[in-house]
Each structure stands twice: as C-alpha cells, then as structure tokens.
Write a protein that holds these residues in place. Structure first.
Motif, mmCIF file in Angstrom:
data_model
loop_
_atom_site.group_PDB
_atom_site.id
_atom_site.type_symbol
_atom_site.label_atom_id
_atom_site.label_comp_id
_atom_site.label_asym_id
_atom_site.label_seq_id
_atom_site.Cartn_x
_atom_site.Cartn_y
_atom_site.Cartn_z
ATOM 1 N N LEU A 235 45.637 36.710 36.383
ATOM 2 C CA LEU A 235 45.506 35.711 37.172
ATOM 3 C C LEU A 235 45.218 36.602 38.456
ATOM 4 N N ILE A 236 44.007 36.109 39.010
ATOM 5 C CA ILE A 236 43.375 36.963 40.304
ATOM 6 C C ILE A 236 43.074 35.727 41.410
ATOM 7 N N ASN A 237 43.851 35.600 42.478
ATOM 8 C CA ASN A 237 43.655 34.839 43.437
ATOM 9 C C ASN A 237 44.075 33.579 43.002
ATOM 10 N N GLY A 238 44.720 33.215 42.028
ATOM 11 C CA GLY A 238 45.003 31.739 41.640
ATOM 12 C C GLY A 238 44.081 31.345 40.316
ATOM 13 N N GLU A 239 43.191 32.319 39.826
ATOM 14 C CA GLU A 239 42.354 32.011 38.857
ATOM 15 C C GLU A 239 42.345 33.211 37.884
ATOM 16 N N ARG A 240 42.391 32.578 36.427
ATOM 17 C CA ARG A 240 42.059 33.594 35.518
ATOM 18 C C ARG A 240 40.758 34.366 35.178
ATOM 19 N N SER A 241 40.938 35.651 34.928
ATOM 20 C CA SER A 241 39.887 36.419 34.705
ATOM 21 C C SER A 241 39.875 37.485 33.586
#
Length: 580
Positions: A235-241
């Motif tokens: 989870l990076i800046n609220g988004e999955r990556s």
C-alpha cells in the motif's frame, strides 16, 4: 610400498596451509624434453578429476611439447599400478580419490574440513594429488602447475602464462591447504559472461568455488495475483502496488511458506532459500507493516529502516517450514534500506545475511581510515556478527557509475578481505564486471586472498608484474601502483565518474602517461605489448573523459563532442580486447 621419510621439515602453523618440505630434493617430471612421468586417474573419475587430468596433460604439452600417458586404477590396485609405472622408470602422478587413504584424509582434516581442501605430496618415488572432494583435487592440480610457473591472471590466452621448459621438476613436499573462506565467487549481472568457457575456466584455475549464495530479491508471490488479491501487495500513498509485498498479510506469509517448502522438496540438497524485498523502494505503508518497523532512520538510503519487518517475516517463514525442513536456512541481502541491525526482533540463527552495501563508497575498503562510509560498513558487519553465526559478502568490486576507467582495487582487497575474515565473513559472492583493463590485477589478487587471506600481496604483485609484462615489468608495476595509491589515499568517495579528475589530477596523469610510454618502448612486439596496450587504451579513455568534462565546463561544446566521439571509439576498441 614404503614412502621415503622427509628429512627437513618446515611447518607453517598459523596459516590456511600446512607445508612440509624436504630440503632441495626434487622429482623430474620432464627431463631434457623427454617425459619422465605418467598420470594415474581413478577408474571412476568424475568431472573434476577428469578436468584435473586434462589440465595436467594440456599444460605439460604447452610447457615442453610432450605427451603424457594417462592410466587408470582403482584404490585397491593403486600400489600395484604405481609399482608398474616406477618399474618403467617413470614418476607416477596419482590424481584423485584413489590416493586419499584414511591417514592422509585425517591429516587434511586437522587443517580444515572444507571440501575444497587438498594434499599435494611429492617424495622420491611419486606425486599424489588428493582432495577431500574432487574439486579439492582440481585445486591441488593447479597448485602443482603454479609451482611449475603457470599463471592465469585474467581469462583467456591473453591472461595465461605458461613457461617454456625442457625440464620440469617438483620439490619433495607435503603441502596441505584449506581455503580461508568456504564461498569464493565473483558474480555478474552479465549472464553470458559468466557462462563463457574462458571465464569459467579462469574461476576454477584461481580456485573459486564453494557455496553459491542465492539471489535474494523478492518474495515468492506471483505478481499475476495482483488483480485478484491486491491486498498481497504494498500500500503506497493509499493505493496498492506490485513494487513490494504486504509482509504483514497472513496470506502472504502462508503462500511464502508453501512456496519455500515446495522448493526444498524439489531441491533437497540446497541449504537455503534466498528471499527479501524486491530491488528498490516502494515498501508497504499499511498500519500493520509499519507497526513491524523500529522507527529508525537509515541515513545512507535516506529512508526509514525496514530491517525489522523483514526479520520478523523471515522468522515466521523459518518457523513455518521447521516441521518438514528443520535445518534449512533463509538467505537475504543486507542491502539498501534493510542494512541496519534489527532493534525489535531477534533473528533466527538460520537467517544468513549477505552484505550488499550499494549506498556506500566502493573506492575504499574496510579498514581504510580515510573513508567514513567504510568505517560504518565495518561497524554494521560487527553488529550483525554479534547476533548471527553465518555472514556472507555480496559487495561490489567495480566502479558502478562508469566501468572502464582505471579503477585498481588492490589497495581495497589487501585491506578488506583479511578484515572480513576477522569479522566472521565465511563466503563471498561479489558483483564484478568483465572489464579487465580497468580491474587487472585486482580480481586476481582478490581470488588469491579469498583462498588464503594471509597471502603476501606484495609477492603476488611482483610475480604478476614479471610474468604478465615481461621486459615492461618495472614501468608497468610503477604505473599500476601509482594509480592504485591514487584511489586508496584519495579523500573522494563512492564510485561516480565525476570524481575521476580528483582521483587522477593532471600532475599524476602526466607521470602515469610517461610510465606507459616507457613500458611501450620496452614491451616489444609480442604478447607483452598487447597487454601493455590494454592499459594504455584504458588510460586514454580516462583522459578523453576528463578532457570532455573540462571542455563542457568551459562551454566548449564542439571540443567536448570530439572528446565524446573519442570515448565511444575507445570503448569499442577496449571491449574487443578485454571481454571474454
């Protein structure tokens, strides 16, 4: 059959080698151009033993132009076969496991139990070369060839030195050697280079081998799962990556444990599984993952340290596989922002780190007081050594920013490898490149020190200058030591290309150029001139680059472009000569 007693004994007690030598007596293997010896190999010789015999045969032919006969024997028939050979007036050279009786094996084991260990025995009757493994036998064969005068300074014919002799003799001796480090490997991102026969032969000839530390980038979670299970990923800046995994997710742990178990079921002889973060950043910022961190800042990567979260994860994986694989280990790279020791989680002793200090200076070595980054590196290794029993080195022995400039690492090798031994490093798998013009003799010296961390570097260098450069030995030795000292004593760091004018200022380059010109006059029109020219062209590459920088800074872009064209031409010319 009785073996003669040794009359004079010289015992080296505090070394990786035990050497017992009898006076000046010697065995003649070739005399006045006539072969006086035969090889006896095991009837069931394996790949390494066959290679050892092949190397002896090939080198004897090149040394004296003679053919040596190869016989076979079993251990039960060895004495009879040796008697037959001696009855014909020949010296038997016994290669392989048939010569390793219990007494000799116990003598080797008193020095060390590494499979690469070997004994080389020569008395008034015969020669025996036997290792604790067949690889050890191969290394014993290279010891014999080195005593004759053979050298393999870099891969290929250009780096091979084979003396031309009509008489070859070996002193009476009992030489027992065991390596200082169990893992002794150069690595490279250039897979084609590593697969090339020239490089593989060279690595064997300089006694590299042992455990191959596994690749440790990534956790075995297929990225194709992202669409169905994005929660497995960072989870990076609220988004999955897919940059990294969410290691706090229980399913990620379960899938990893199953993947590791399946790997060991298919590879039961492998001692370890390599895993860790993917290369680069992008670590999970979910609350559960961040709760696993210590909160410590890694000021060399300029990011929060994530060592603790991964040590926690590795501990769980080991606990998860112990029911089926209680002795298997997890290997990881001590790298990037997971370099610092964990503060919250005590690592399982079956975790094996390999230090990969990509953010630290690669000009200097551990023990060099001029370099604060290498002082930090040494501190980190000490700290990990206090909490884990097995440490490897996965460092960088080249100029990452722009390979090709003169970049002698001899000063670093003579400091770093012995120091690593003291700190508890047990093996190496170091990243190198195939640009021999900028690295020679650094990687050769490194190989010698990995085998014997107490090797006499000055003696190795003197031998290299004499055998590699012939009549140009003195100026080339002075040139290489000038350039090596310039790096080792410089208060400039990392490995970037823009430091080159500071490492090698104008006055030093003028001296270096004069030495190279002197060497070219002395070398003659043969292999020595070819070797000297590798350094001349590498030096010209350096000078063109520094000229380009200066012209660029002075806004003379036309001249800078000409320098760049010269750099490109030299790069291609050097590549043809030094890539194998």
């Amino acid at each position: 059959m009785k073996r003669v007693c040794f009359l004079v004994v010289f015992l080296v007690l505090f070394s990786v080698s035990l050497v017992v030598i009898a006076g000046n007596d010697s065995l003649k293997l070739i005399h006045a151009g006539i072969i006086k010896s035969m090889i006896i190999e095991p009837a069931d010789a394996d790949e390494f033993e066959k290679l050892a015999v092949s190397e002896l045969k090939e080198h004897f032919e090149k040394i004296a132009g003679v053919q040596i006969e190869i016989l076979t024997a079993t251990s039960t028939r060895l004495e009879a076969k040796m008697g037959e050979v001696m009855a014909q007036g020949f010296v038997p050279i016994v290669v392989g496991n048939i010569g390793l009786n219990d007494d000799l094996k116990n003598e080797i084991l008193k020095i060390g139990d590494d499979p690469a260990s070997f004994a080389l025995l020569a008395d008034g009757f015969s020669i025996i070369i036997a290792g604790l493994s067949s690889e050890g036998t191969l290394f014993g064969t290279y010891e014999l060839l080195e005593q004759i005068g053979c050298r393999w300074f870099i891969p290929g014919e250009i780096g091979t030195v084979i003396p031309k002799l009509d008489t070859v003799e070996i002193k009476y001796q009992k030489t027992i050697q065991t390596p200082s480090f169990k893992g002794r490997l150069h690595s490279s991102s250039n897979a084609q280079w590593l697969r090339s026969s020239g490089v593989n032969f060279w690595r064997k000839r300089v006694r590299m081998g042992g455990p191959h530390f596994p690749s440790a980038h990534g956790i075995p979670i297929n990225r194709k799962l992202f669409d169905e299970h994005p929660e497995y990923f960072a989870l990076i800046n609220g988004e999955r990556s897919t940059r990294q995994n969410c290691v706090s997710n229980p399913e990620v742990l379960r899938l990893t444990i199953e993947a590791v178990k399946e790997y060991f079921r298919k590879n039961p002889n492998e001692p370890w599984y390599g895993m860790g973060p993917n290369d680069g950043s992008g670590f999970c910022e979910c609350e559960n993952c961040k709760a696993l961190d210590s909160g410590e800042w890694d000021y060399f990567s300029n990011e929060p340290s994530v060592t603790d979260r991964y040590i926690w994860f590795f501990n769980q994986v080991i606990a998860g596989i112990e029911d089926e694989f209680p002795d298997k280990k997890i290997a990881f790279y001590n790298y990037h922002t997971y370099t610092r020791v964990p503060l919250l989680n005590k690592p399982n002793p079956k975790i094996v780190p390999a230090f990969a200090p990509i953010t630290l200076c690669r000009v200097h070595g551990m023990g060099n007081e001029i370099c604060p980054e290498q002082i930090y590196h040494e501190t980190i290794i000490k700290q990990w050594g206090q909490i884990l029993p097995e440490l490897y080195d996965r460092g960088y022995w080249f100029n990452l920013a722009d390979p090709g400039f003169p970049f002698s690492q001899v000063h670093r090798m003579r400091e770093e490898i012995p120091r690593a031994k003291e700190l508890g490093i047990v093996g190496w798998r170091v990243e190198t490149i195939n640009h021999w013009g900028s690295e020679t003799p650094s990687l050769y010296i490194a190989a010698k020190l990995m085998w014997d961390h107490r090797a006499d570097v000055d003696a190795l260098l003197a031998d290299f200058y004499e055998k590699f450069f012939g009549p140009a030995a003195v100026p080339m030795g002075n040139y290489l030591e000038l350039m090596d000292t310039a790096l080792g004593n410089s208060d400039h760091h990392t490995g970037c290309s823009f430091d080159m004018p500071y490492f090698y200022p104008q006055e030093l380059r003028d001296s270096a150029r004069r030495l190279l010109e002197e060497a070219a006059k002395l070398a003659g029109d043969d292999i020595y001139m070819t070797r000297v020219n590798i350094y001349r062209e590498t030096f010209a590459y350096l000078e063109s680059f520094i000229s380009m920088l200066e012209n660029n800074f002075n806004f003379d872009f036309v001249a800078a472009k000409k320098d760049l064209e010269q750099i490109d031409a030299l790069r291609e010319k050097i590549k043809i000569k030094v890539v194998f």
